[in-house]
Every structure is written in C-alpha cells, then in structure tokens.
Write a protein that holds these residues in place. Sequence first.
Motif, PDB file in Angstrom:
ATOM      1  N   LEU A  79     -10.348  -9.640   3.406  1.00 23.99           N
ATOM      2  CA  LEU A  79     -11.643  -9.871   4.042  1.00 23.99           C
ATOM      3  C   LEU A  79     -11.999  -8.630   4.854  1.00 23.99           C
ATOM      4  CD1 LEU A  79     -14.006 -11.672   4.966  1.00 23.99           C
ATOM      5  CD2 LEU A  79     -12.480 -12.546   6.768  1.00 23.99           C
ATOM      6  N   VAL A  80     -13.181  -8.111   4.646  1.00 24.28           N
ATOM      7  CA  VAL A  80     -13.610  -6.904   5.353  1.00 24.28           C
ATOM      8  C   VAL A  80     -15.093  -7.030   5.684  1.00 24.28           C
ATOM      9  CG1 VAL A  80     -14.140  -5.650   3.227  1.00 24.28           C
ATOM     10  CG2 VAL A  80     -13.520  -4.370   5.293  1.00 24.28           C
ATOM     11  N   GLN A  81     -15.508  -6.390   6.758  1.00 24.08           N
ATOM     12  CA  GLN A  81     -16.932  -6.393   7.101  1.00 24.08           C
ATOM     13  C   GLN A  81     -17.687  -5.406   6.235  1.00 24.08           C
ATOM     14  OE1 GLN A  81     -17.121  -5.641  11.345  1.00 24.08           O
ATOM     15  NE2 GLN A  81     -17.269  -7.840  11.764  1.00 24.08           N
ATOM     16  N   ALA A  82     -18.951  -5.648   6.083  1.00 22.88           N
ATOM     17  CA  ALA A  82     -19.807  -4.725   5.338  1.00 22.88           C
ATOM     18  C   ALA A  82     -19.683  -3.322   5.930  1.00 22.88           C
ATOM     19  CB  ALA A  82     -21.259  -5.190   5.395  1.00 22.88           C
ATOM     20  N   GLY A  83     -19.583  -2.348   5.042  1.00 20.46           N
ATOM     21  CA  GLY A  83     -19.386  -0.970   5.456  1.00 20.46           C
ATOM     22  C   GLY A  83     -17.927  -0.562   5.514  1.00 20.46           C
ATOM     23  N   GLY A  84     -17.040  -1.519   5.415  1.00 23.79           N
ATOM     24  CA  GLY A  84     -15.621  -1.247   5.468  1.00 23.79           C
ATOM     25  C   GLY A  84     -15.045  -0.780   4.144  1.00 23.79           C
ATOM     26  N   SER A  85     -13.729  -0.618   4.140  1.00 24.86           N
ATOM     27  CA  SER A  85     -13.040  -0.101   2.960  1.00 24.86           C
ATOM     28  C   SER A  85     -11.809  -0.937   2.640  1.00 24.86           C
ATOM     29  CB  SER A  85     -12.581   1.343   3.215  1.00 24.86           C
ATOM     30  OG  SER A  85     -13.665   2.203   3.444  1.00 24.86           O
ATOM     31  N   LEU A  86     -11.479  -0.937   1.373  1.00 25.85           N
ATOM     32  CA  LEU A  86     -10.235  -1.517   0.888  1.00 25.85           C
ATOM     33  C   LEU A  86      -9.716  -0.640  -0.236  1.00 25.85           C
ATOM     34  CD1 LEU A  86     -11.052  -5.342   0.596  1.00 25.85           C
ATOM     35  CD2 LEU A  86      -9.439  -4.317   2.200  1.00 25.85           C
ATOM     36  N   ARG A  87      -8.402  -0.655  -0.421  1.00 21.74           N
ATOM     37  CA  ARG A  87      -7.833   0.020  -1.582  1.00 21.74           C
ATOM     38  C   ARG A  87      -7.044  -1.003  -2.382  1.00 21.74           C
ATOM     39  NH1 ARG A  87      -3.420   4.920  -2.195  1.00 21.74           N
ATOM     40  NH2 ARG A  87      -1.999   3.275  -1.519  1.00 21.74           N
ATOM     41  N   LEU A  88      -7.470  -1.189  -3.608  1.00 22.65           N
ATOM     42  CA  LEU A  88      -6.768  -2.071  -4.517  1.00 22.65           C
ATOM     43  C   LEU A  88      -5.731  -1.286  -5.300  1.00 22.65           C
ATOM     44  CD1 LEU A  88      -9.706  -4.206  -5.969  1.00 22.65           C
ATOM     45  CD2 LEU A  88      -8.432  -4.512  -3.834  1.00 22.65           C
ATOM     46  N   SER A  89      -4.626  -1.945  -5.602  1.00 21.73           N
ATOM     47  CA  SER A  89      -3.574  -1.344  -6.414  1.00 21.73           C
ATOM     48  C   SER A  89      -3.328  -2.203  -7.637  1.00 21.73           C
ATOM     49  CB  SER A  89      -2.267  -1.238  -5.612  1.00 21.73           C
ATOM     50  OG  SER A  89      -2.419  -0.424  -4.480  1.00 21.73           O
ATOM     51  N   CYS A  90      -3.012  -1.548  -8.724  1.00 24.81           N
ATOM     52  CA  CYS A  90      -2.659  -2.230  -9.969  1.00 24.81           C
ATOM     53  C   CYS A  90      -1.325  -1.651 -10.407  1.00 24.81           C
ATOM     54  CB  CYS A  90      -3.734  -2.008 -11.019  1.00 24.81           C
ATOM     55  SG  CYS A  90      -3.354  -2.723 -12.632  1.00 24.81           S
ATOM     56  N   ALA A  91      -0.279  -2.436 -10.237  1.00 22.58           N
ATOM     57  CA  ALA A  91       1.064  -1.969 -10.568  1.00 22.58           C
ATOM     58  C   ALA A  91       1.528  -2.614 -11.864  1.00 22.58           C
ATOM     59  CB  ALA A  91       2.024  -2.326  -9.436  1.00 22.58           C
ATOM     60  N   ALA A  92       2.174  -1.816 -12.686  1.00 25.91           N
ATOM     61  CA  ALA A  92       2.656  -2.303 -13.972  1.00 25.91           C
ATOM     62  C   ALA A  92       4.159  -2.480 -13.938  1.00 25.91           C
ATOM     63  CB  ALA A  92       2.289  -1.326 -15.077  1.00 25.91           C
ATOM     64  N   SER A  93       4.614  -3.478 -14.661  1.00 23.88           N
ATOM     65  CA  SER A  93       6.049  -3.659 -14.864  1.00 23.88           C
ATOM     66  C   SER A  93       6.274  -4.018 -16.323  1.00 23.88           C
ATOM     67  CB  SER A  93       6.609  -4.746 -13.945  1.00 23.88           C
ATOM     68  OG  SER A  93       5.957  -5.974 -14.167  1.00 23.88           O
ATOM     69  N   GLY A  94       7.351  -3.523 -16.860  1.00 25.42           N
ATOM     70  CA  GLY A  94       7.659  -3.804 -18.256  1.00 25.42           C
ATOM     71  C   GLY A  94       7.077  -2.807 -19.240  1.00 25.42           C
ATOM     72  N   PHE A  95       6.219  -1.921 -18.753  1.00 22.45           N
ATOM     73  CA  PHE A  95       5.697  -0.854 -19.595  1.00 22.45           C
ATOM     74  C   PHE A  95       5.168   0.257 -18.697  1.00 22.45           C
ATOM     75  CE2 PHE A  95       0.993  -1.313 -19.355  1.00 22.45           C
ATOM     76  CZ  PHE A  95       0.922  -2.468 -18.595  1.00 22.45           C
ATOM     77  N   THR A  96       4.965   1.411 -19.278  1.00 25.02           N
ATOM     78  CA  THR A  96       4.438   2.526 -18.484  1.00 25.02           C
ATOM     79  C   THR A  96       2.946   2.650 -18.728  1.00 25.02           C
ATOM     80  OG1 THR A  96       5.035   4.047 -20.258  1.00 25.02           O
ATOM     81  CG2 THR A  96       6.592   3.824 -18.450  1.00 25.02           C
ATOM     82  N   LEU A  97       2.222   2.898 -17.623  1.00 21.72           N
ATOM     83  CA  LEU A  97       0.764   2.914 -17.692  1.00 21.72           C
ATOM     84  C   LEU A  97       0.192   4.188 -18.290  1.00 21.72           C
ATOM     85  CD1 LEU A  97      -0.360   1.470 -14.227  1.00 21.72           C
ATOM     86  CD2 LEU A  97      -0.470   0.350 -16.449  1.00 21.72           C
TER      87      LEU A  97
END
Length: 122
Positions: free
Chosen positions: A10-28
């Motif tokens: 949850l973030v206020q308008a104007g804020g920032s987030l960083r999403l991560s997508c991690a893989a397992s079982g194979f290389t990206l």
Amino acid sequence: VQLQASGGGLVQAGGSLRLSCAASGFTLDVYAIGWFRQAPGKEREGVSCISSNGNTYYADSVKGRFTISRDNAKNTVYLQMNSLKPEDTAVYYCAAEPTGWGTPNAYEYDYWGKGTQVTVSS
C-alpha cells in the motif's frame, strides 16, 4: 519451474514501489519476462516486458514512470514503479516467455507467478 512476484503493498499517490520477479527451477536469462496487471472488473493488461537481450517495452500508461530491469546473476527481474497513481492499483503478475523476444501479449507467456497486490491511495 516457478516464478515468484513480490514487493507489492500500500502506497500513497506519488510514491514508489519496486516489484521483484524471482525464478526457481530455471534460469531467466534466455526468457523474456513480462509484467502484467489486473484490476477488479478489468482485463489483464501488459505493463512492461524485457527481452532476453535487454530490449524493453512499456504500456503508454506507465511510460516515464516504470522501469523494468533484469539481474541475471540473481535470476530476478525488477519493476521499479515511481509516481504511482490510484489507477495503478491492481494485482501485478510476472511471466516468462520462452522465445526471449518479449511481447505485451499475455497468451505468449508460458510460465506465470502468483500475483502481488499493489494499492495506491489518493
């Protein structure tokens, strides 16, 4: 083969987030990775993708605010989201596309992670 999206919140308008997508079982590194989002009552939307050689795509709605990147050493792709708006509120998913080309079309992606909720308050 698993993808795990994380980093939502949850973030206020104007804020920032960083999403991560991690893989397992194979290389990206040979896959294109896409980020998609789905808001309640709306269709899934392609937000951004990065090809295996680093070419990127952004939906018009996020251009200039979101940045996708990949760290092959960590087997992870990131989505940096700045200047967030209430209309960015959705569940965000990452997915892997085996040709490596990258596309905003969800049907071309073979592997999907569980989503992470992003909520932007006004």
